[in-house]
Design an enzyme around this catalytic site. Sequence first.
Site, PDB file in Angstrom:
ATOM      1  N   ASP A 306       0.852  -1.181   0.000  1.00 14.56           N
ATOM      2  CA  ASP A 306       0.000   0.000   0.000  1.00 14.56           C
ATOM      3  C   ASP A 306       0.883   1.224   0.000  1.00 14.56           C
ATOM      4  O   ASP A 306       1.873   1.285   0.718  1.00 14.56           O
ATOM      5  CB  ASP A 306      -0.871   0.007   1.261  1.00 14.56           C
ATOM      6  CG  ASP A 306      -2.175  -0.708   1.003  1.00 14.56           C
ATOM      7  OD1 ASP A 306      -2.642  -0.655  -0.149  1.00 14.56           O
ATOM      8  OD2 ASP A 306      -2.703  -1.321   1.939  1.00 14.56           O
ATOM      9  N   THR A 378     -15.356  25.067   1.540  1.00 17.42           N
ATOM     10  CA  THR A 378     -14.672  26.223   0.943  1.00 17.42           C
ATOM     11  C   THR A 378     -13.330  25.837   0.355  1.00 17.42           C
ATOM     12  O   THR A 378     -12.857  26.415  -0.605  1.00 17.42           O
ATOM     13  CB  THR A 378     -14.434  27.322   1.989  1.00 17.42           C
ATOM     14  OG1 THR A 378     -13.626  26.766   3.042  1.00 17.42           O
ATOM     15  CG2 THR A 378     -15.744  27.809   2.578  1.00 17.42           C
TER      16      THR A 378
END
Lengths: 679, 569
Positions: A306, A378
Site C-alpha cells: 500500500d 470552501t
Amino acid sequence: MSTALKHKLFEPTILWPALGQAFAKLAPQKLMRNPVIFVTEVVAALVTLMFLRDLVIAGGKPLFSGQIAAWLWFTVLFANFAEAVAEGRGKAQADSLRRTKSQLTARKLMSADGIDVTTIPATDLKVGDMVLVEAGELIPGDGEVVEGIASVNESAITGESAPVIRESGGDRSAVTGGTQVLSDWIRMRITAAPGSSFVDRMIALIEGAERQKTPNEIALSILLSGLTLVFLIAVTTLWGLAGYSGTVLSVTVLAALLVTLIPTTIGGLLSAIGIAGMDRLVRFNVIATSGRAVEAAGDVDTLLLDKTGTITFGNRMATEFLPVPGIRAEELAEAAMLASLGDETPEGRSIVALATGEYGAATPAKQPDAIVSFTAETRLSGVDLGTRRLRKGAVDSMLKFTGLDEARVPAAFRQAVEQVARTGGTPLAVAEGNKLLGVIHLKDVVKPGIKERFAALRAMGIRTVMVTGDNPVTAAAIASEAGVDDYLAEATPEQKLGYIRKEQEGGRLIAMCGDGTNDAPALAQADVGVAMQSGTQAAREAANMVDLDSSPTKLIEIVEIGKQLLMTRGSLTTFSIANDVAKYFAIIPALFVATYPALDNLNVMRLASPESAILSAVIFNALIIIALIPLALKGVAYRPVGAAALLRRNLLVYGLGGLILPFAGIKLVDIAVSALHLV
Amino acid sequence: MSLIGWLQIGLLFLVTFLLIKPLGLFMAKVFSNERTFLSPVLGPVERGFYALAGVDPKKEQGWLAYAFSMIAFSIAGLVALYAIQRLQAYLPYNPQGFAGVAPDLAFNTAASFVTNTNWQSYGGETTMSHFTQMAGLTVQNFVSAASGIAMALALTRAFIRSNATTVGNFWVDLTRSTLYVLLPIAIVIAIAFVAMGLPQTLDGSVTATTLEGANQTIALGPVASQEAIKQLGTNGGGFFNVNAAHPFENPTALSNYLNILAMLMVTAALAYTFGQMVGDRRQGWAFVATIAILLIAGVGVIYWAETQGNPILTALGLDNALGNMEGKEVRFGQAMTAAYAAVTTGISDGGVNAMHGSLTGLGGLIPMFLMQLGEVLPGGVGSGLYGMIVFAILAVFVAGLMVGRTPEFLGKKIEGREMKYAMLAVLILPLSILGFSALSAMLPFAVSSISMSGPHGLSEILYAYTSTTANNGSAFGGLTANTPWYNTTLGIAMLLGRFGYVVPVLAIAGSLVGKTKTTASAGTFPTHTPLFVGLLVGIILILGGLQYFPALALGPIVEHFAMLAGQTF
C-alpha cells in the site's frame, strides 16, 4: 510486550527447564518424528548393551564402549536440548500471554437488545453470545462490536500502549479477548469459541504445540532419512566386506561410524531452526498462523505494498513555494504561512513548518483580526491582518475567491500549477486580496531510505508493486520517486485480486498486506497475506499472518525472516553433509589398520590411536550440535544481495567450512582424548 | 605421462566438444518432433511403424502409462532375447553350430542387454550364434539405448511444460531415437569401422595355417555393425570375449579413437539437447562442464597411476619405462588406454580395450568409482542425463535453501514428493552394489569364484556388482562370473539398477510436469554458473560416492597403499 519478548539467547530461566525437557524427549514415541535422531537413539541403546556385555565378559573394552555409548546418548540429548531451548523461548512468551487471559469473566447479555446480564466465566462463552463490556473491564473473547464505541488498550497483544478506537460497523469493529476497554462501553458478539480465539492460537503457535512440519521441512526430512538409509546400508554391508579380509568389526565401532556419517547435525537442529524462525517473527510482533506461511514468505517474488504508510508518510506535505514573477519566495512563504494558520489539517501544518523552517518566515507578532478556517466546502483558509486579506487553498476555489477570470490569471502562475500537477503533486494557490502570489507544491513525501530498500529487494529478485487509490499521474510520479517496479493506480479490491491472480498464473508468489474487509479476498488469494491487527476480523481470518504493530512496512521484514529461516536450514544441511569427509578419514583407517597397516596412510590427521580416532569423531559429532545451537536459533546472517552472491558466500562458509573444520576439530578432540588418557 | 599422451587425450575431448553442439541441436529438433534433413527419407518409415503398431503419435502419455509402456517393452525384449538364446541351435545363421545357452546365462545375458548393461558372462565368439548376435543382442543394443533416451526425454519435458499431465509418448520417443539418431550414425560409423579393417561377414570363421603348420581357427562375424552401435548406444557388449582389446574389434589407434568418440558423442550431446529443449543452453553447458571436470580428472588419475607403474616389479628388475603394461595393448599405449578406461566407465558403456583387473590399485579404483557415482559422466545415452538431473535436483535441494528460497530447478519447485522419489532412486545403487557385494564376500561358494587373494579379490566382487548395478557392463576380469549365483544375482542387480532407478525418475517427471513453471529472478538459485558446476561436482562426489568409500578402502585403496609399501598378498 515487545520489550519483554527480547530474551537473551541463553537465559537460565530457559536453560534449566530445557535440560529437563531434553531427557523427557528421549521417549522413543516422541523421537520417532525425527528419524535421524531416532536412529541415533536406537544405536546408542545398542552400544549401551555392548557396554554392559563388555563389563561382564573377559577381554571386553568397557572403557571404550562405555564412552562411545555415553557420547551417543549425549548426541541425542544435545539435539533434544536444542529443540527444548527453542521451545522454551516461546513458552516464556506464551506464559505471559496466558496470564492476561486467565480468569476472564464475561457479562453475557440474555437477549440481543436486552439489558439483563449474567456473569459467567469466559470459558463458557459460545460463538454468537452477546456480551457487554464497560470501561475498565477486559474483553472476554474475540468478537465483533455490534453497538457502541470505546477506546481499547490492546497492549497485551500488540505491546503498543496507545489506546485504539473500536466501534460498530466499518473496519474497526474487531476486538480481541484479553484486551481492556478504557472508556465507554461496547456490546459485542463472540465470534471465536474459547480455546480457538486469537490469543489461544497465538499461545499454541508460540509454544509449538500445534507445530506441524512445513512442506520444506518434510522434504528435507525425507532427504535426511534417505541419507540415513544410505549410510545404514554402507555400514551394515561393511561388516560383510570386512569379514572377507578376516576383520571382525564390533557393533560399537560400526555404530560409531554410522552415527558420525548420518546427518545428525542438521537432524538435531532442524526443528529448533523452525521454531526459532516462528519465534523471530513473534519478536517482530507478527503472528503467523502456520510455519508454511513463513516458508512461503522466503519465496515471495512480488510484494504488493500500500502506498500510504508504507512508501509515503501518508499525508501530503508542502515541499516548495513557487512564486509568480515580482514576488520573492520569502514573501510567498510568509503569506502562505499566515494563510495556513487557520488550517489545522496536516497539510496546513506542513505549510507552516516549511515556511518557518526553510524560508525563515516569522509567526505574526499580533493576533490576526480574523481567521478563516479550512473547511471541506470552501477548501481554503486564511487570515485578515489589518487590510491584508491572505488566503490559500485549492486552485479553483482560490480563483473564485480572487474573482479573476481566465484571461487575467498570470501565465507564470498557470505554468507553476501545471508543473506541480504534472509531477503528481497537488498545487495550492496563495493570494493576497485579488492578487495571486504563487503556488504551494504539496506532495506525497516518500519515506527516506525506502528507495534503497526497494533496490535491495530488487537485488534479491523481489518486485515491488505500489497499490494506491491515486490517479495514474500521481501514482506514476510517486512510483518513479520511490523506485517501485510497478504500480496499481485507482486500485479497487477487485483489481488487487485480479493483479494477484495474474502474477500467480505466471508462477510468482505474492505477498500483500491489508486491513479492510474488502481486502479479505485478496489477502486470502495472496500466498502471504498479512493483516493488520487494527483491521477487521474478516481480514484477520483471511490472512495467514497478523501484524500486531499494524505497520505496513512489516512485509519486507517478514520476507527477510522467511529467507533467513530457509538459509539457516540450507546452510546447516550443507555443513552437516560436508562434515562426513573428515569423519571417514578419522574412522576408516582406524577400523582396518590392524588388518591392513598400509591404510594408516589415510590417517591424514595423524590421530593417536584407532580407539581415540573413533571416540574423537563421535565426540566432535556430538559437540558440534551444541556449538551450532546459537546459529540455529539466531539464524544465518542475511544480506539483501542477489542469489548468486548469497550462494557463493554461504557455500564458502558452510560448504568449504564444513569440509575443513572437522579435520581441525577432530584433531583437537583427539589431542584432548589422548592427553586425558580416555582410551 | 608424456606430452604426446596428453595431446592425444586433449584432442579426443576437443573433437567431442566440437560435436556436442551440432549433434545436440539436431537431437533437440528430432525430439521436439520438428522436421530435420532426414525427415523426407525417414518420415514415411516412421509413420509406417506407427501404423503397423497401431500407435497414435499425437496421443501423449502420463508418467505411469509411459513407465508401463517402457517396462512392457523391456519385458517383451527380455523374453524374446531369452528365447533366442535358448533356441539358437534351431535358428538360422549358426555357422559354428553353437548349442542353446544355459538358462542362468541366458537370463543374465537377456537382462544385461535389455538394461543397456552388456555385462557378458560368456565369450561371444564361443557362445552366441550370428543370429543371436544380430537379431538378439544388436537389436537390444539399439532399443535399450533408445529407451534410455526416451526416459530422459520424459524428464526433460517435465521442465519444459507447466501445469501439464503428460510427459510424451514412449513409442514415439523410442522410434524417433532409433530411427533419426542411433541408426544413421551407427551406419556411418559401421562403414568407417569396415574401412579401418573390422570384419563384417556372415561367415563363422576362417582357418589359417600357422608358421608351425598348425591349423588355427579364427572367429569372424558381423563385427563392424555390432561395434558401431555397441559404442554409440553406450552398450559395450563386444562381439569377442576380450572386447575392444581384440584386434578385430579395435585394430588400430585410429579405430580406438573412433571407439571412444562414438561412445561419448551422443550421450555428451544429450546434455546440450537438454539445455536447448528447456530453453537454457547454459544449463546444458553446465552439465557438460561438470562431466568434463570429473571425467578428465578420472583419465588423469588412471594415466598417472598406470605410467607410475608398480614399484614391486621395478624392484625385481623389470623395466618400468612404459609403466604398468599388464593387460594393456601396446598399439593403444598408456594415454589412450587411460582415456578408454575412464570414458567407458564414466559412460555406462562397459567396452574395454584393456583388462581393468590388471590396472594398478589406484588405476582400478577410478573406473569402479566412476561407475559408483551413478553413471552420469556423461553416463549411458539418456540414463546418464536423467541421472545427472537427479543429482542436480539433489544439489539444488541441499544448497538451494542457502539463497533463502525453497529449492527450485529450472523453475520447478523441488518438494517432498520429488525428494522422496529422488532418494528412492539414489538408494537403489548402494543397496544393490554393497548389499550383493557383502553377501558374496561372505558366501564361500561365491568367494571361490575369485582368482586373486587379498584385497584384489574383494575388488573383483565389488567391481562386478558395481558394473552391473550401474548398467555399465565392463568386467574387472578374474572373477568367474558364469555360475548360477553370479549369473542370477548380477542379473537382478542389472534389473534393479535400471528399472529400480528409472521408475522413481519417471515419477519425478510426473510430479514436476504438473507444477507451474516459475519465472527466474535475481533471487532464484542460478544453476548454470561455474559455482553451480562446482557444487554439482561436490554433490556427485559426496552424495554419489561417499557411501562406497569404506568398501573401496578395503579393495583398491588398500591395494594401492600395499603396493607402495611393497606388500603382496
